[in-house]
Write a protein that holds these residues in place. Sequence first.
Motif: not given
Length: 172
Positions: A28-35, A37-44, A69-75
């Motif tokens: 889950w540490t890796l999952v968080q580490g991937i999600l 920056p993905v969330q940040f790009v979606v946010f931008l 999409v940003k909200t779904l990535v956040l969830y």
Amino acid sequence: MTQHSASQPPRRPLYTPEERRRRDESPWTLVQGILAPVQFVVFLISLYLVLRYLATGEGYLAATISVVVKTLVLYTIMITGAIWEKVVFGKYLFAESFFWEDVFSMLVLALHTAYLIAIFTLDSQTQMFIALAAYATYIINAGQFLIKLRMARLEGQRKDSARDGALAGAAE
């Protein structure tokens, strides 16, 4: 060496050695580490689309889809983060080391969820202002987590330095 006043107990490290081990071993540490920056790009991307809509009145559908999409990535990152916290600290949320980040995350979630409700209940401009409020809280919350990431790295470096110093002393 850090000194503490008599009235202030020493600060708990971000991770105990056992928590650090669980953190390092958890997928889950890796999952968080991937999600993250993905969330940040979606946010931008979404922030650009929302601001473009507010400035020009064009692109409502693209802006709306981007916020959803940003909200779904956040969830997704919140659910996987809660699992990570359970694995590392034994609690799904509000572990001592991340208590205030989790509290603020609830505000971030509430505003993103309010946006989803607003899609069906409020005018488009109000929806976008709710999205901007959600994004402002997201930036603050992301900053909180970046500070904790930095603290974790510094603690790890201090522990490595102390261990290396002890090993060097033992070798002499």
